[in-house]
Enzyme design. Structure first.
Site, mmCIF file in Angstrom:
data_model
loop_
_atom_site.group_PDB
_atom_site.id
_atom_site.type_symbol
_atom_site.label_atom_id
_atom_site.label_comp_id
_atom_site.label_asym_id
_atom_site.label_seq_id
_atom_site.Cartn_x
_atom_site.Cartn_y
_atom_site.Cartn_z
ATOM 1 C CB SER A 88 6.719 -4.225 -7.191
ATOM 2 O OG SER A 88 6.599 -3.395 -6.108
ATOM 3 C CG HIS A 146 10.254 -7.468 -3.956
ATOM 4 N ND1 HIS A 146 9.302 -8.333 -4.408
ATOM 5 C CD2 HIS A 146 9.608 -6.299 -3.732
ATOM 6 C CE1 HIS A 146 8.134 -7.717 -4.447
ATOM 7 N NE2 HIS A 146 8.292 -6.490 -4.037
ATOM 8 C CD GLU A 187 9.942 -12.203 -4.422
ATOM 9 O OE1 GLU A 187 9.219 -13.122 -4.820
ATOM 10 O OE2 GLU A 187 9.840 -11.044 -4.868
ATOM 11 C CG ASN A 190 4.726 -8.431 -6.604
ATOM 12 O OD1 ASN A 190 3.919 -8.711 -5.719
ATOM 13 N ND2 ASN A 190 5.510 -7.387 -6.531
HETATM 14 N N1 3HC Z 1 5.087 -2.423 12.968
HETATM 15 C C1 3HC Z 1 4.804 -2.929 14.179
HETATM 16 N N2 3HC Z 1 3.616 -3.488 14.502
HETATM 17 C C2 3HC Z 1 2.688 -3.520 13.519
HETATM 18 C C3 3HC Z 1 2.910 -3.009 12.232
HETATM 19 C C4 3HC Z 1 4.172 -2.443 11.964
HETATM 20 N N3 3HC Z 1 4.477 -1.937 10.787
HETATM 21 N N4 3HC Z 1 1.785 -3.200 11.488
HETATM 22 C C5 3HC Z 1 0.880 -3.813 12.271
HETATM 23 N N5 3HC Z 1 1.434 -4.000 13.504
HETATM 24 C C6 3HC Z 1 0.811 -4.623 14.662
HETATM 25 C C7 3HC Z 1 -0.621 -4.133 14.846
HETATM 26 O O1 3HC Z 1 -0.633 -2.892 15.545
HETATM 27 C C8 3HC Z 1 -1.238 -5.249 15.644
HETATM 28 O O2 3HC Z 1 -0.975 -5.076 17.023
HETATM 29 P P1 3HC Z 1 -2.103 -5.487 18.134
HETATM 30 O O3 3HC Z 1 -2.178 -6.984 18.040
HETATM 31 O O4 3HC Z 1 -1.500 -5.025 19.426
HETATM 32 O O5 3HC Z 1 -3.350 -4.770 17.737
HETATM 33 C C9 3HC Z 1 -0.488 -6.496 15.146
HETATM 34 O O6 3HC Z 1 0.676 -6.020 14.459
HETATM 35 C C10 3HC Z 1 -1.298 -7.346 14.207
HETATM 36 O O7 3HC Z 1 -1.831 -6.550 13.193
HETATM 37 P P2 3HC Z 1 -3.378 -6.462 12.873
HETATM 38 O O8 3HC Z 1 -4.192 -6.506 14.108
HETATM 39 O O9 3HC Z 1 -3.574 -5.292 11.961
HETATM 40 O O10 3HC Z 1 -3.810 -7.745 12.078
HETATM 41 P P3 3HC Z 1 -3.217 -9.091 11.542
HETATM 42 O O11 3HC Z 1 -2.988 -10.022 12.667
HETATM 43 O O12 3HC Z 1 -4.149 -9.435 10.445
HETATM 44 O O13 3HC Z 1 -1.811 -8.830 10.858
HETATM 45 C C11 3HC Z 1 -0.910 -8.404 8.648
HETATM 46 C C12 3HC Z 1 -1.631 -7.836 9.877
HETATM 47 C C13 3HC Z 1 0.451 -8.958 9.076
HETATM 48 C C14 3HC Z 1 -0.705 -7.231 7.712
HETATM 49 C C15 3HC Z 1 -1.756 -9.561 8.023
HETATM 50 O O14 3HC Z 1 -3.062 -9.137 7.810
HETATM 51 C C16 3HC Z 1 -1.181 -10.035 6.711
HETATM 52 O O15 3HC Z 1 -0.269 -10.842 6.674
HETATM 53 N N6 3HC Z 1 -1.741 -9.537 5.571
HETATM 54 C C17 3HC Z 1 -1.263 -9.855 4.234
HETATM 55 C C18 3HC Z 1 -0.143 -8.893 3.902
HETATM 56 C C19 3HC Z 1 0.535 -9.264 2.604
HETATM 57 O O16 3HC Z 1 0.161 -10.176 1.888
HETATM 58 N N7 3HC Z 1 1.573 -8.466 2.278
HETATM 59 C C20 3HC Z 1 2.284 -8.623 1.038
HETATM 60 C C21 3HC Z 1 1.747 -7.629 0.075
HETATM 61 S S1 3HC Z 1 2.529 -7.761 -1.472
HETATM 62 C C22 3HC Z 1 3.867 -6.804 -1.386
HETATM 63 O O17 3HC Z 1 4.144 -6.154 -0.406
HETATM 64 C C23 3HC Z 1 4.744 -6.766 -2.588
HETATM 65 C C24 3HC Z 1 4.720 -5.434 -3.273
HETATM 66 O O18 3HC Z 1 5.758 -5.432 -4.224
HETATM 67 C C25 3HC Z 1 3.412 -5.144 -3.994
#
Ligand code: 3HC
Length: 305
Positions: A135, A156, A168, A206
């Site tokens: 990260s 990334h 990335e 990040n």
């Molecule tokens: N595999 C398959 N399906 C998955 C899954 C996975 N890993 N994770 C979630 N799903 C499914 C859920 O089961 C759900 O299915 P359903 O509709 O049948 O219930 C569907 O995907 C949608 O998920 P949610 O209902 O939980 O809710 P959202 O529609 O809000 O989507 C999210 C979830 C995509 C995580 C969304 O909330 C999001 O985009 N959040 C922001 C995440 C983000 O910013 N990530 C970056 C973080 S920073 C990073 O990673 C960098 C590091 O270096 C720190």
């Protein structure tokens, strides 16, 4: 593209997702873990995710009138099984020797990562490309440790890897042009939108995201607004899928602390890299967010309670 066989070191939160998207992209994948129980847990997560994605794919095909419910289900299940069949689990590093690309997704500790790349540099065939999913640490230092800095890139991915569309692709001044091109093509083949970035702290996302999460935690510390209100404000005021406090829980408080502490040490005069006392306190209390069941909020699996 020269990449056919991919090794992923670490099958945890990020690693299992990388293994899965690489297999979905048609690559043969070796998933490496230190112990069988960690490997079993990572592969179990992949099975669950593939089942969920198959369910969604079948629903979509039926909705679009492309197949009957039965046919759509059978096809989605067959696709998931074919993806799963491309993944081999291993606890033996020697199984990475003939991989064309090895991606590291282990603990966010630079010394541990450098030691791994030094070992891989001796073990893998000369053409193997090395990548880190770090990260925040300099890709160049890991490349130097590997003994083949021209074959080192950053790849990334974002959490959850299966759903987030970005990767990335980080190049250092020493990365060879063909290695960078192969890494970009690999990202695309995994179904991601690759963006090119230089080897700078936090790359693109990040560098913007972590100071934003830190500011939100400082706001909470000062009592300017509640966690819920900060999150609601950013969700509904800016259209983000999650607010910054919930996102910190989602990413992991320990991971966020590792990143900020690492930057504070390296760049002590940069005011945007400061460790919020609240973050340190929560991590000391083992409240790590979603992964431990509690951070700023309480969690049950992937869902906030
Ligand atoms: N595999 C398959 N399906 C998955 C899954 C996975 N890993 N994770 C979630 N799903 C499914 C859920 O089961 C759900 O299915 P359903 O509709 O049948 O219930 C569907 O995907 C949608 O998920 P949610 O209902 O939980 O809710 P959202 O529609 O809000 O989507 C999210 C979830 C995509 C995580 C969304 O909330 C999001 O985009 N959040 C922001 C995440 C983000 O910013 N990530 C970056 C973080 S920073 C990073 O990673 C960098 C590091 O270096 C720190």
């Amino acid at each position: 593209m020269a990449i056919k066989k991919v090794g992923v070191v670490g099958c945890g939160l990020m690693g299992h997702g990388i293994v899965q998207v690489a297999a979905q992209g048609g690559f043969q994948v070796v998933a490496l873990e230190a112990e069988q129980k960690f490997l079993d847990s990572g592969l179990g997560r992949i099975d669950k995710s593939l089942a969920k994605l198959a369910e969604k794919a079948a629903e979509k095909a039926v909705k679009e009138g492309k197949a009957s419910a039965e046919d759509a289900k059978a096809k989605a299940a067959a696709d998931a099984a074919a993806t799963r069949a491309r993944i081999t689990g291993s606890t033996n590093k020697a199984d990475l020797a003939d991989c064309d690309l090895v991606i590291e997704a282990i603990v966010e500790n630079l010394d541990v990562k450098k030691a791994l790349f030094a070992e891989l540099g001796k073990l893998c065939k000369p053409s193997t490309i090395f990548a880190s999913n770090t990260s925040s640490f300099p890709i160049g230092e890991m490349g130097d440790a590997s003994g083949r800095p021209q074959r080192m890139v950053g790849l990334h991915f974002f959490n959850p890897v299966q759903l987030m569309k970005l990767v990335e692709v980080v190049r250092t001044p020493k990365t060879a042009d063909d290695v960078f091109a192969d890494a970009m093509a690999f990202g695309k083949a995994c179904g991601k939108a690759p963006v090119a970035c230089k080897d700078t702290p936090g790359f693109v996302v990040n560098r913007l995201l972590v100071p934003y999460m830190v500011e939100a935690m400082k706001m909470l510390e000062r009592g300017d607004a509640s966690a819920e209100d900060i999150d609601t404000a950013m969700k509904f005021g800016c259209g983000y899928p999650m607010g910054p406090i919930e996102l910190t829980d989602y990413v992991g408080l320990d991971t966020t602390l590792f990143i900020v502490e690492g930057w504070t040490k390296r760049y002590p005069n940069d005011p945007s890299f400061q460790v919020p006392a609240l973050l340190k306190k929560k991590v000391d209390e083992k409240k790590l967010g979603r992964k431990s069941g509690e951070g700023f909020y309480k969690w049950e699996g992937d869902k906030r309670v």
